[in-house]
Design an enzyme around this catalytic site. Structure first.
Site, PDB file in Angstrom:
ATOM      1  N   GLY A   1      -3.285   3.124  -1.936  1.00 52.85           N
ATOM      2  CA  GLY A   1      -3.985   3.798  -0.855  1.00 52.85           C
ATOM      3  C   GLY A   1      -5.069   2.957  -0.220  1.00 52.85           C
ATOM      4  CD  GLN A   2      -8.958   0.095   0.653  1.00 54.05           C
ATOM      5  OE1 GLN A   2      -8.655   0.253   1.831  1.00 54.05           O
ATOM      6  NE2 GLN A   2     -10.130   0.451   0.146  1.00 54.05           N
TER       7      GLN A   2
ATOM      8  CG  HIS B   1      -2.318   0.369   4.128  1.00 53.20           C
ATOM      9  ND1 HIS B   1      -3.678   0.551   4.272  1.00 53.20           N
ATOM     10  CD2 HIS B   1      -1.841   1.511   3.571  1.00 53.20           C
ATOM     11  CE1 HIS B   1      -4.007   1.747   3.832  1.00 53.20           C
ATOM     12  NE2 HIS B   1      -2.911   2.354   3.397  1.00 53.20           N
ATOM     13  CB  CYS B   2      -0.699  -1.382  -1.332  1.00 54.92           C
ATOM     14  SG  CYS B   2       0.277  -0.899  -2.775  1.00 54.92           S
ATOM     15  N   PRO B   3       0.719   1.571  -0.029  1.00 57.58           N
ATOM     16  CG  PRO B   3       2.912   2.361   0.170  1.00 57.58           C
ATOM     17  CD  PRO B   3       2.077   1.135   0.345  1.00 57.58           C
TER      18      PRO B   3
END
Length: 399
Positions: free
Chosen positions: A194-195, A189-191
């Site tokens: 945001g996805q 999950h890549c901050p």
């Protein structure tokens, strides 16, 4: 002759009818989905719960890129117009591509797996292990092992049972605690976007970080070129006048180590057919990778293979039993008790007919019925008392 005024009286719709019509209105799956995703454009765009971080990412990319482009546009009229025009076109092209891949990465369904309403039935499990007893306690009388063996390319792979989605996750799938979904071929999950990065948006993510690296190198190199193209004697004057280039050089030098290192790491994962989750958890570099197909087939699988369609069409209409499809307990509560929310709960607690849509009217009706019943009882008691008095007087006279 004047027109006759219409004698029809348009009555306002009843609040109860309005509430029931809203309840009976069909909803789409994305409106009932129990995950933490944010949906826009009628469910066409699927973002993660931390989609607001896109503003920071957009600013970190757009600010230096736009500043560099504006500076190049001013330098077209000063010296070497053809050269600076080409540099300007290159920076604009990379910036547009970078934002396009960022949007495609963050707004696509990464590969969300549908949930089950009920847990699958146990298949001939005579011996209950410790893990199956733990699942058994959560799911009632269902006997389910915590893990199950699946054969993948001749290798035995263990798949785990998801207590939230009530299913055995497919190979390479995992449950994202931030989005609250099981996702196919989960990477991480890549901050920054945001996805979740997974099966259906991983190619766009690779293009995004690669383009970001190229944009940083592009701005870094041509900022130096713009400074060094002046004479050596005028170099100090150029540096003083073009302090913007110095800031861009320092900024790009710092950022390229992060985004460039991330790009190199993911290129290694692509060549070995691993995900970030698998690399940190299973360490396939120390043992056999069941998903490895060789360098060229691994590259082909990512860059040239067709992206599979989504498993869930969030724009489909939800059935009459929404929790069958989306596994939502909230839909069951709404169907039994009506729509819930802060305003609805506040109205039920206050019980005032001015603020509540149904509760106050019902309370008033009950009070009215109680008062009416009390009045009837008092009238009957008065009649009984009058009849007793009359009978007593009649008996006295007869004596």
């Amino acid at each position: 002759m004047g027109r006759k005024k219409s004698s029809h009286v348009h009555s306002a719709p009843c609040d109860d009818d309005t509430m029931y019509s809203q309840e009976s209105k069909p909803k789409r799956i994305y409106q009932l989905w129990p995950g933490n995703n944010k949906f826009y454009c009628g469910g066409r765009l699927v973002f993660g719960p931390d989609a607001s971080s896109l503003l920071l990412t957009t600013a970190m990319i757009g600010a230096p890129a736009v500043t560099f482009s504006i500076r190049m546009a001013f330098m077209i009229g000063k010296r070497y117009p053809f050269f600076h025009s080409l540099v300007l076109m290159g920076s604009l092209l990379l910036t547009v591509l970078d934002f396009t891949f960022l949007f495609l990465t963050s707004s696509r369904d990464p590969g969300i797996i549908p949930r089950n309403k009920d847990a699958p039935e146990g298949e001939g499990l005579d011996k209950i292990t410790q893990s199956s007893e733990w699942v058994n306690n959560k799911l009632g009388n269902t006997k389910l092992p915590r893990t199950k063996d699946v054969l993948v390319n001749g290798y035995t792979v263990k798949v785990k049972f998801c207590d939230t989605c009530l299913l055995y996750r497919p190979p390479r799938a995992s449950h994202c605690s931030i989005c609250n979904n099981c996702v196919q071929r989960f990477d991480h999950h890549c901050p920054w976007v945001g996805q979740c990065i997974a099966l259906r948006n991983y190619p766009y993510f690779i293009c995004f970080i690669s383009t970001s690296t190229l944009l940083c190198l592009y701005v870094f190199i041509f900022s130096w070129v713009s400074i060094l193209e002046a004479d050596v004697k005028m170099l100090l004057m150029v540096i003083t006048d073009d302090a913007i280039f110095i800031v861009l050089i320092v900024y790009c030098f710092v950022v390229v180590w992060f985004v460039g290192g991330l790009t190199v790491f993911h290129l290694y994962l692509i060549c070995t057919n691993q995900t970030t989750y698998e690399n940190f958890r299973y360490r396939y570099d120390k043992k056999e990778n069941p998903y490895g197909k060789g360098l060229f087939k691994n590259l082909y699988e990512l860059f040239f293979a067709r992206i599979p369609p989504p498993v869930i069409n969030f724009r489909d209409w939800a059935p009459e039993e929404p929790d069958v499809e989306v596994g939502s307990i909230a839909s069951e509560l709404d169907r039994a008790f009506g729509p819930r929310g802060d305003k609805h709960d506040r109205d039920m607690e206050i019980g005032d007919w001015k603020t509540s849509k149904g509760g106050g009217l019902l309370l008033q009706t009950l009070d009215y019925n109680n008062n009416k019943t009390n009045n009837i009882e008092e009238t009957v008691k008065k009649k009984d008392a009058t009849a007793e008095t009359t009978n007593t007087a009649f008996d006295v006279r007869s004596r």
